[in-house]
Design an enzyme around this catalytic site. Structure first.
Site, mmCIF file in Angstrom:
data_model
loop_
_atom_site.group_PDB
_atom_site.id
_atom_site.type_symbol
_atom_site.label_atom_id
_atom_site.label_comp_id
_atom_site.label_asym_id
_atom_site.label_seq_id
_atom_site.Cartn_x
_atom_site.Cartn_y
_atom_site.Cartn_z
ATOM 1 N N GLU A 121 -38.919 -41.399 23.375
ATOM 2 C CA GLU A 121 -40.092 -41.989 24.024
ATOM 3 C C GLU A 121 -40.034 -43.514 24.055
ATOM 4 O O GLU A 121 -40.990 -44.194 23.672
ATOM 5 C CB GLU A 121 -41.369 -41.492 23.327
ATOM 6 C CG GLU A 121 -41.430 -39.963 23.246
ATOM 7 C CD GLU A 121 -42.738 -39.434 22.685
ATOM 8 O OE1 GLU A 121 -43.372 -40.146 21.904
ATOM 9 O OE2 GLU A 121 -43.118 -38.308 23.067
ATOM 10 N N GLU A 267 -41.108 -31.479 23.517
ATOM 11 C CA GLU A 267 -42.025 -31.170 22.415
ATOM 12 C C GLU A 267 -43.284 -30.549 22.996
ATOM 13 O O GLU A 267 -43.847 -31.074 23.954
ATOM 14 C CB GLU A 267 -42.462 -32.438 21.654
ATOM 15 C CG GLU A 267 -41.360 -33.186 20.955
ATOM 16 C CD GLU A 267 -41.886 -34.440 20.221
ATOM 17 O OE1 GLU A 267 -43.111 -34.572 20.000
ATOM 18 O OE2 GLU A 267 -41.056 -35.302 19.894
#
Ligand code: NAG
Ligand code: NAG
Ligand code: NAG
Ligand code: NAG
Ligand code: NAG
Ligand code: NAG
Ligand code: NAG
Ligand code: NAG
Ligand code: NAG
Ligand code: NAG
Length: 517
Positions: A121, A267
């Site tokens: 990220e 995720e």
């Protein structure tokens, strides 16, 4: 568009067959725990449950060595802090040799490393552009090094992104209007060119639980998969936030000229403690619905067919930072010790299979640390509870909305003392708390509130005993049981290993505030 769409749109900033399991299901194996199960035990657990893919947050050699010959598909990762260095091609070659090639990835006896996650990220707004210009070069170098090493067809470099890299505009808050965030659009273009050239997938992390956690008006039923009133975008109808979120990304990819790029969900999951909506019932509802959704192989309207998904996560991790919320240590489909939390059927069809527990787990002895029944001087209980909770003990279950919040103050003190004692491997000196605590052989658990026994540490050469606890840290505020807020500043590993989860939530709060929620 409707207010609900506007709401969904805001939430897009989030990012934050044997024992048959749904095709190609993966899990995230995080390791931010005070006591870890041995890697071999974990690998057996994965196999027993038919899980075929595992995603790591780094390239830990003890885990990778244990994975050799397992047949599992593995995603290894570089950390964000490594990105700048990997802009140097010779460093990228070294990284690939050390963390990929060394594991004989094309041999049955090796580790089947199918992806390298380059950073985690990296474009979160909260990183303030720290990684924006170093990510694409690192991706290119890792991919080129994989190709040069002759494994470019089997191992792909990619990047797990937070959902806050894309959005749809407030005047048209529907999935089909999805675009990449303007401030990172140029960097994203470079990345998409590299991914496309190498036929590598785009990875995104999506959290319906956080939509609910941060959105007071978020319609709960859209977090699940069991039939919400459809929301309409043109001639497409959406009944869950996963599909809507995914399709906003697909629209953004299409707008850049990549309508067919494969998307992987890196995720996704639901926690079981630490919030009113974090419990076993809702987690079970979420996962069962998700697995069924995946098993149907329908995909989303704009990304039809098979969707590769990595659940977050495998275990509860008691040493994670709880800055994002008290739920942060309870994301596991298994408890800290590999015991299933709910009867999840990973096959997605029969509905009568359940999770298989970890085998041969070794625990510390059956000893608990509790508040003495007759403490001589109760004045310092609050200070000592705070000390236990702030120094490795996990008190998240005691907080408002958590499973053990119903305990009275004395029981809460016992819970906190025991948690600390277990984290300290039950050393006698860690059950003192200025004479308030005592070790007992009697299970002090209460119905619906377990006082845990920790996993036995791996046998190893004698290590120094933990420091005795007979001094309290200086404190100038008035500590009490009520505000015994744990924190994990001591555990710096937590924010290093999983920075994304921590930061993305802050990003999302900021976004919601901007939107007037
Ligand atoms: C890779 O293969 C070599 C040669 O067969 C072997 O010595 C080495 O232990 C293997 N490494 C791993 C991680 O399996
Ligand atoms: C690794 O996994 C891929 C994807 O399932 C598979 O095609 C390949 O045969 C596996 N490689 C080895 C060496 O087992
Ligand atoms: C990234 O690169 C762009 C274009 O060269 C430049 O304008 C920008 O200042 C750089 N950002 C950072 C944080 O270095
Ligand atoms: C990788 O795949 C391409 C296209 O299928 C093929 O031309 C190339 O020979 C393969 N490379 C290796 C090292 O297997
Ligand atoms: C995407 O896939 C469709 C259907 O296979 C094909 O017609 C189209 O040309 C592809 N587009 C691109 C840009 O590759
Ligand atoms: C789980 O949470 C939901 C929503 O807050 C609540 O309605 C339900 O009673 C909870 N279930 C249990 C078993 O705590
Ligand atoms: C449930 O499991 C049993 C034994 O594994 C199997 O025979 C049966 O078909 C399953 N039921 C369903 C509905 O799949
Ligand atoms: C209890 O402990 C507090 C703080 O150490 C102390 O001030 C107080 O005098 C003690 N009370 C008794 C009865 O010993
Ligand atoms: C801890 O206390 C128990 C019970 O008093 C005793 O049996 C044990 O030897 C002590 N352990 C150590 C390491 O002192
Ligand atoms: C509490 O402990 C018992 C016994 O170990 C176990 O069966 C149960 O699942 C635990 N409950 C929770 C919520 O962890």
């Amino acid at each position: 568009m409707s207010r609900t769409w506007a709401f969904f749109n805001a939430l897009l900033f989030l990012g934050i067959l044997h024992n048959v399991c749904v095709q190609g299901l993966g899990v995230n194996w995080g390791t931010v725990s005070s006591h870890k199960l041995p890697p071999k035990t974990v690998i057996q657990l994965l196999k027993d449950n038919g899980i075929q893919k595992v995603k790591l947050f780094d390239a830990d050699p003890t885990i990778l060595t244990a994975l050799a010959g397992s047949g599992l598909e593995v995603m290894v990762a570089t950390t964000n802090l490594e990105l700048a260095g990997l802009g140097d091609y010779s460093k990228a070659k070294e990284w690939v040799q050390k963390n990929v090639i060394q594991y004989n990835i094309t041999s049955k006896d090796g580790v089947n490393i199918t992806y390298v996650a380059v950073g985690n990220e990296p474009f979160l707004k909260d990183y303030k552009d720290k990684f924006t210009n170093v990510t694409a070069p690192a991706l290119k170098n890792i991919q080129d090094a994989l190709i040069e090493a002759g494994v470019g067809n089997t191992t792909k470099a990619t990047i797990p992104f937070n959902g806050d890299v894309y959005y749809s505009p407030s005047w048209n808050p529907v999935p089909s209007a999805g675009r990449f965030r303007p401030d990172i659009a140029d960097n994203m273009r470079d990345i998409l060119t590299i991914l496309n050239k190498n036929n590598a997938p785009f990875i995104v992390n999506i959290y319906p639980f956080l939509s609910l956690f941060f959105g007071k008006n978020f319609p709960l039923e859209y977090a699940f998969f069991d039939g919400a009133t459809p929301l309409t975008d043109g001639n497409i109808q959406y009944t869950n936030v996963l599909d809507a979120n995914l399709d906003t990304l697909v629209s953004a990819l299409k707008a850049e000229g990549y309508p067919n790029m494969t998307v992987i969900v890196g995720e996704i999951g639901w926690p079981t403690d630490g919030d009113v909506n974090a419990n076993v019932t809702l987690a079970n509802r979420f996962y069962q619905g998700l697995i069924k959704h995946l098993a149907s192989n329908k995909g989303s309207p704009l990304h039809p067919g098979y969707l590769e998904v990595y659940l977050f996560g495998l275990f509860d991790e008691d040493a994670k930072s709880i800055l994002p919320g008290n739920f942060e240590r309870s994301w596991g489909i298994f408890r800290y010790d590999g015991q299933p939390k709910f009867p999840l059927d990973l096959s997605g069809n029969s509905g009568n299979k359940t999770l298989v527990a970890a085998k041969n787990v070794r625990y510390l002895p059956n000893r608990w640390c509790v508040l003495k029944t007759d403490p001589i001087n109760v004045t310092n209980i609050g200070d000592n509870v705070n000390y236990a909770c702030n120094n490795g003990g996990d008190c998240t279950s005691l907080q408002d909305g958590s499973s053990c919040n119903f305990l009275d103050d004395k029981q809460k003190a016992s819970y906190a003392f025991n948690s600390y004692f277990q984290v300290q491997d039950q050393s006698n000196s860690s059950c003192d708390f200025e004479g308030l605590a005592t070790v007992t052989l009697k299970d002090s658990s209460l119905p619906n509130c377990n006082f845990t026994i920790q996993i036995a540490p791996p046998p190893k050469p004698i290590s120094p005993a933990p420091a005795p606890v007979n001094t309290l840290p200086p404190s100038d505020n008035e500590p009490s049981l009520a505000d015994s807020k744990p924190s994990s500043h001591k555990k710096s590993a937590a924010s290093v290993s999983l920075p994304g989860t921590l930061i993305k939530i802050i990003a999302f709060v900021t976004v919601l505030a901007q939107l007037g929620f």
